[in-house]
Design a protein around this motif. Structure first.
Motif, PDB file in Angstrom:
ATOM      1  N   LEU A 349      54.785  -7.584 -12.212  1.00 21.21           N
ATOM      2  CA  LEU A 349      54.037  -6.418 -11.729  1.00 21.21           C
ATOM      3  C   LEU A 349      53.334  -5.723 -12.894  1.00 21.21           C
ATOM      4  O   LEU A 349      52.187  -5.270 -12.752  1.00 21.21           O
ATOM      5  N   GLU A 350      54.017  -5.660 -14.035  1.00 20.34           N
ATOM      6  CA  GLU A 350      53.394  -5.056 -15.219  1.00 20.34           C
ATOM      7  C   GLU A 350      52.144  -5.836 -15.627  1.00 20.34           C
ATOM      8  O   GLU A 350      51.108  -5.251 -15.968  1.00 20.34           O
ATOM      9  N   LYS A 351      52.235  -7.173 -15.584  1.00 18.44           N
ATOM     10  CA  LYS A 351      51.093  -8.009 -15.940  1.00 18.44           C
ATOM     11  C   LYS A 351      49.963  -7.838 -14.923  1.00 18.44           C
ATOM     12  O   LYS A 351      48.783  -7.747 -15.292  1.00 18.44           O
ATOM     13  N   TRP A 352      50.313  -7.809 -13.637  1.00 23.27           N
ATOM     14  CA  TRP A 352      49.335  -7.597 -12.570  1.00 23.27           C
ATOM     15  C   TRP A 352      48.590  -6.289 -12.788  1.00 23.27           C
ATOM     16  O   TRP A 352      47.350  -6.249 -12.736  1.00 23.27           O
ATOM     17  N   ASN A 353      49.308  -5.217 -13.045  1.00 26.30           N
ATOM     18  CA  ASN A 353      48.678  -3.912 -13.255  1.00 26.30           C
ATOM     19  C   ASN A 353      47.838  -3.875 -14.527  1.00 26.30           C
ATOM     20  O   ASN A 353      46.792  -3.217 -14.581  1.00 26.30           O
ATOM     21  N   GLU A 354      48.284  -4.587 -15.550  1.00 27.20           N
ATOM     22  CA  GLU A 354      47.513  -4.651 -16.799  1.00 27.20           C
ATOM     23  C   GLU A 354      46.155  -5.307 -16.568  1.00 27.20           C
ATOM     24  O   GLU A 354      45.121  -4.811 -17.035  1.00 27.20           O
ATOM     25  N   VAL A 355      46.171  -6.420 -15.861  1.00 28.58           N
ATOM     26  CA  VAL A 355      44.902  -7.109 -15.553  1.00 28.58           C
ATOM     27  C   VAL A 355      44.030  -6.239 -14.655  1.00 28.58           C
ATOM     28  O   VAL A 355      42.814  -6.108 -14.858  1.00 28.58           O
ATOM     29  N   TYR A 356      44.653  -5.630 -13.653  1.00 33.60           N
ATOM     30  CA  TYR A 356      43.940  -4.757 -12.722  1.00 33.60           C
ATOM     31  C   TYR A 356      43.272  -3.596 -13.451  1.00 33.60           C
ATOM     32  O   TYR A 356      42.092  -3.301 -13.246  1.00 33.60           O
ATOM     33  N   GLU A 357      44.016  -2.937 -14.342  1.00 32.38           N
ATOM     34  CA  GLU A 357      43.460  -1.803 -15.089  1.00 32.38           C
ATOM     35  C   GLU A 357      42.300  -2.252 -15.975  1.00 32.38           C
ATOM     36  O   GLU A 357      41.354  -1.492 -16.215  1.00 32.38           O
ATOM     37  N   GLY A 358      42.359  -3.499 -16.454  1.00 29.78           N
ATOM     38  CA  GLY A 358      41.258  -4.019 -17.249  1.00 29.78           C
ATOM     39  C   GLY A 358      39.956  -4.051 -16.474  1.00 29.78           C
ATOM     40  O   GLY A 358      38.885  -3.706 -16.993  1.00 29.78           O
ATOM     41  N   PHE A 359      40.039  -4.459 -15.179  1.00 32.20           N
ATOM     42  CA  PHE A 359      38.848  -4.429 -14.330  1.00 32.20           C
ATOM     43  C   PHE A 359      38.394  -3.002 -14.055  1.00 32.20           C
ATOM     44  O   PHE A 359      37.193  -2.703 -14.045  1.00 32.20           O
TER      45      PHE A 359
END
Length: 464
Positions: A349-359
């Motif tokens: 979930l942390e990785k998912w949110n990190e990628v999401y925040e990048g967008f």
């Protein structure tokens, strides 16, 4: 002198393709079915579409007068009035003279056929003739006379309507039999079946059909779509409704309004929905996001590997890799495009949110697609529900959209139903894809994906 016509159009494109360009000229076709099945509209469509080719029809009705016939048909076939009034469709109303017996009827029909020289003759209906004349024997006598004086001597394609599903005499003399009916379980829809068509090989014989305003009957072959070998970018479909993203289909947008910004959308898939149809909802939305340089995050279904995803890849590889991230548990290591799911929910979930925040730092909307079978397989029911709930908070905050894809039999589905703003279903019934909005509610629609232009399209047709 009228030149012989080798084929008479059925008035329906898909049916003509099946029949090798229409009914063979001179055939006697029995159109049968229960009251309200669409028989009269079908034969009227045959007459109307052939009138546009300049072919004449004598339409013999034992049921209603001319004005009632025009009024009933004009809603779906508005050009009927013009063709009847110009006498290209020569309407013969005989409901008031059937009590006179067979001979006067024969003379009236023969007189009109001689004067018009039609390519098509319609009897609506044989059942009404039998009832009015008082016996099956009288009805047979009428048909026998017509056979000896018209059918055997002139190349006139004849359509004979009968009520119900059986009439042995008409079945025997007919070159072709078309049955129209309504199936009620598990979903109510209309079926057109070719039960017999002498000397015409058929690759399909059973079709779902709908009524379309301005077009009449429209029939559909069972789902058999394939991805185009040459994928092409599509033009963007802009959002027309404030607060909504386009689904990627103008037809689907018209039915549900699009995907509401900040929402969780649950697609519930029925058993045996083909893989291409299953993922068509993703391909539509993703293609429309990508062409506008928006972000797309996807957790694919379990059956996918890096290799099996290749045919679904957006045609502009650079644009795809720049704007898409695929989260999978079967990739060897992270790359720019693929992100490894480890099985540790907090870490993933942390990785998912990190990628999401990048967008989101780029200031673009993001489409998130989650296949629930993958979540349940990796994390189990309870953790998966928790993950969806927590991930959704950011979707709501940023006014993006999350699509949840649910296969049959998942434990998680019941839980996320209560979280979803929109619930949509797609089922595979008798070879056809049927769409229905569960929340908000819609009626049933035929769901027809197409990929022939090199990009995904979907059209919906209301089942009526």
């Amino acid at each position: 002198m009228r030149m012989p016509i080798e084929r008479i159009s059925s008035g329906i494109v898909e049916l003509d393709r099946c029949l090798q360009n229409g009914f063979p000229s001179g055939y006697v076709i029995n159109v049968r079915g229960e009251p309200g099945a669409g028989k009269t509209l079908f034969v009227t469509q045959v007459a109307t579409k052939n009138a546009e080719r300049g072919l004449k029809t004598v339409y013999v009705s034992f049921l209603e007068d001319r004005e009632k016939f025009i009024a009933a048909a004009s809603t779906l076939l508005p050009q009927v009035r013009k063709h009847v009034e110009s006498d290209i469709i020569s309407y013969v109303e005989l409901s008031s003279v059937t009590q006179a017996g067979v001979s006067p009827l024969m003379e009236l029909v023969l007189e009109r056929v001689d004067s018009v020289e039609p390519s098509i003759l319609v009897f609506d209906s044989y059942s009404a003739v039998v009832q009015a004349l008082g016996s099956e024997a009288e009805g047979r006598a009428l048909l026998n006379n017509l056979f000896s004086r018209i059918f055997s001597k002139r190349k006139v394609t004849t359509l004979i309507i009968t009520e119900g599903d059986q009439n042995d005499f008409v079945s025997y003399v007919a070159d072709g039999i078309i049955r129209m009916s309504r199936k009620s379980e598990p979903t109510s829809y209309r079926i057109l079946e070719i039960l017999k068509m002498r000397s015409v090989p058929l690759d399909e014989s059973k079709f779902l059909f709908v009524f379309e305003k301005g077009r009449g009957l429209r029939v559909f072959r069972p789902f058999n779509a394939t991805l185009s070998k040459k994928l092409k970018p599509r033009s963007a479909i802009q959002e027309k409704k404030k607060g909504y993203y386009s689904t990627g289909s103008r037809s689907l947008d018209a039915v549900i309004g699009g995907y509401q910004k900040g929402s969780l959308v649950l697609w519930e898939m029925g058993r045996d929905v083909p893989q291409l149809a299953f993922y068509s909802v993703v391909l539509l939305a993703a293609a429309n996001f990508l062409v506008q340089e928006r972000g797309v995050l996807i957790i694919p279904s379990l059956e996918f590997t890096r290799e099996s995803l290749t045919p679904f890849v957006y045609p502009n590889k650079e644009l795809f890799e720049r704007n898409t991230r695929l989260f999978m548990d079967n990739v060897p290591q992270d790359s720019e495009l693929f992100v490894q799911l480890t099985g540790d929910m907090e870490r993933d979930l942390e990785k998912w949110n990190e990628v999401y925040e990048g967008f989101k730092k780029r200031g673009v909307p993001v489409l998130k697609v989650v296949s629930l079978d993958t979540l349940e397989h990796i994390y189990g029911k309870e953790k998966s529900v928790n993950l969806v709930r927590r991930a959704y908070l950011k979707t709501s905050h940023y006014k993006d959209v999350t699509l949840l894809l649910a296969k049959p039999g998942l434990e998680i589905t019941e839980e996320v139903r209560y979280m979803a703003h929109t619930r949509l279903s797609l089922r595979f019934v008798d070879g056809y894809l049927l769409f229905k909005g569960l929340s908000p509610y819609t009626t049933d629609y035929l769901y027809e994906p197409r990929f022939s232009k090199g990009y995904p399209e979907v059209r919906l047709f209301e089942i009526n």
